[in-house]
Design a protein around this motif. Structure first.
Motif, short mmCIF file in Angstrom:
data_model
loop_
_atom_site.label_atom_id
_atom_site.label_comp_id
_atom_site.label_asym_id
_atom_site.label_seq_id
_atom_site.Cartn_x
_atom_site.Cartn_y
_atom_site.Cartn_z
N ASP A 299 65.99 35.23 18.72
CA ASP A 299 67.16 34.41 18.40
C ASP A 299 66.71 33.28 17.49
N ILE B 56 77.40 37.84 29.89
CA ILE B 56 77.64 38.76 28.78
C ILE B 56 78.36 40.03 29.23
N ASN C 49 69.83 45.44 18.45
CA ASN C 49 69.91 44.19 19.23
C ASN C 49 71.16 44.07 20.10
N THR C 50 71.44 45.15 20.83
CA THR C 50 72.40 45.07 21.93
C THR C 50 71.69 45.49 23.21
N GLU D 68 77.72 48.67 26.51
CA GLU D 68 76.97 48.04 25.44
C GLU D 68 77.39 46.58 25.36
N THR D 69 76.42 45.68 25.50
CA THR D 69 76.71 44.26 25.57
C THR D 69 76.01 43.49 24.46
N ASP D 70 76.50 42.29 24.20
CA ASP D 70 75.97 41.42 23.15
C ASP D 70 75.14 40.30 23.78
N TYR E 5 73.89 37.80 22.56
CA TYR E 5 74.16 36.50 21.95
C TYR E 5 75.50 35.92 22.41
N ASN F 252 80.22 38.98 20.92
CA ASN F 252 81.11 40.14 20.99
C ASN F 252 81.32 40.59 22.44
N ALA G 281 81.72 43.04 25.61
CA ALA G 281 81.05 44.27 26.04
C ALA G 281 81.99 45.47 25.88
#
Length: 386
Positions: A88, A123, A139-140, A154-156, A158, A161, A163
């Motif tokens: 990050d 997340i 990067n998920t 599938e999650t973010d 950061y 976004n 999931a």
């Protein structure tokens, strides 16, 4: 660094003794070596956090279940499980699943370049018993539900976004996932006593919204060749995915999974084994089997989550056992890297290295009380081989 098959002429280290020998074929064993045969030496006395580490390493607590993460207003989730780290900017993020049902989900802790916690947040929410998962090259975080007809989400990491549920990756009792950027597939383990090993081929690499789910086919032996076959109905209903393909190989409780250098390793808790798929020649074999260590002196028991270092070492967390993370090296050494004391009713989960490879994150899922609301997430720093 290219890995070789573990335990071919291996040294099996433990806090009591270490044994040389060819475990794969039950050959004669050499005389016991000295304790502390691993690359970092013997474990020292427990530190203030109750963790035994080799010389030069130290630990700190990152988060505790049911308590706010230091410097934030975010309350850490119960039963922390599988995890991974993401770069990050000059800092990084550690994500962690929550293995409770219902409500599961996953959370993240954010660090700056010096390792100071700068944030924590959710997340993924309103899912079921999110056990392990896997990091993608884009990067998920793939968070897997360990329930019958469970999904992959599938999650973010950061927190930007929302999931997304990925049903094309199959509905079964998911455990872990490992991405293979060379073949552009994602490997998946299944936590059933007669579970299978799968791979998912996305229609478009970088987007697992659609694709083909396949299952590994092989004989009943512990080594040999394998092939892949399409799973006719990834939805798993009314016929489970593991029973749809004749000749699919059964594994006793699939757990952690890790890919590197044309090889994928995964653990099976029911028989305490680490398996190795050699993808370049489509063969499989046992990489570790505690039943072949003489005298009940196996250093690694209760195999579970697994991760790898940039050096090529494999780190395997124990579910129970004596609460250790053991290292398996490219030189065929198996030895404890750390041990958590005073938490025998718990399990170690979520091992993952920071992007620089000098910090290892992991959790004790149920802490000292054995309750899912008492989990503890740790960081270990020190002279890791990179």
């Amino acid at each position: 660094m290219e890995r070789r098959t573990f335990l071919r002429g291996a040294v099996i280290g433990s806090s009591a003794a270490a044994f040389g020998g060819t475990l794969m074929h039950g050959a004669a064993y050499a005389a016991p070596a000295q304790p502390g045969a691993g690359p970092y030496g013997a474990l020292g006395a427990a530190d203030a956090n109750g963790i035994q580490l080799p010389a030069g390493f130290s630990s700190r607590v990152i988060a505790r279940s049911s308590q706010t993460v230091s410097g934030t207003s975010y309350t850490w989730h119960s039963a922390p499980d599988g995890g991974a780290c993401f770069a990050d900017g000059t800092g990084w993020i550690y994500v962690s699943n929550s293995e409770i049902n219902p409500s599961g989900g996953a959370s993240a802790v954010k660090f700056n370049s010096s390792g100071t916690i700068t944030g924590a947040y959710r997340i993924l929410s309103n899912t079921r018993q999110n056990c392990a998962g896997g990091k993608t090259p884009w990067n998920t975080w793939l968070s897997c539900e360990e329930v019958s007809l469970g999904y992959v989400y599938e999650t973010d990491p950061y927190g930007v976004n929302a999931a997304v549920q990925r049903p094309a990756m199959g509905r079964f009792k998911h455990e872990a996932a490992a991405a293979d950027p060379v073949r552009q597939v994602i490997y998946l383990t299944e936590d059933e006593t007669s579970g299978c090993f799968y791979r998912f081929i996305p229609t478009t690499w970088g987007n697992p919204s659609s694709g083909t789910l396949q299952v590994l086919k092989a004989g009943t032996a512990t080594s040999g060749s394998f092939t892949w076959a399409n799973v006719p109905d990834p939805d798993g209903s009314p016929t489970t995915t593991r029973t749809q393909v004749s000749g699919s190989k059964k594994f006793n409780g699939g757990e952690g999974c890790h890919y590197a250098n044309d090889t994928v390793w995964f653990t099976t808790k029911g028989d305490n084994r680490v398996w190795q798929l050699n993808l370049a020649n489509s063969t499989y074999e046992l990489a570790y089997d505690d039943s072949l260590v003489p005298g009940g002196a196996a250093p690694l028991t209760g195999v579970d989550n697994v991760t790898g270092s940039s050096y090529g070492d494999l780190y395997v967390a124990e579910d129970g056992g004596n609460m250790e993370i053991c290292v398996i090296t490219p030189d065929d050494v198996v030895a404890p890297f750390l041990r958590i004391t005073g938490q025998s009713s718990s399990e170690i989960t979520g091992p993952a290295f920071s992007p620089a490879g000098n910090r290892l994150y992991f959790s004790s899922q149920r802490g000292t009380s054995g309750s899912s609301s008492a989990g503890v997430t740790y960081e270990v720093t020190g002279p890791f081989r990179t």
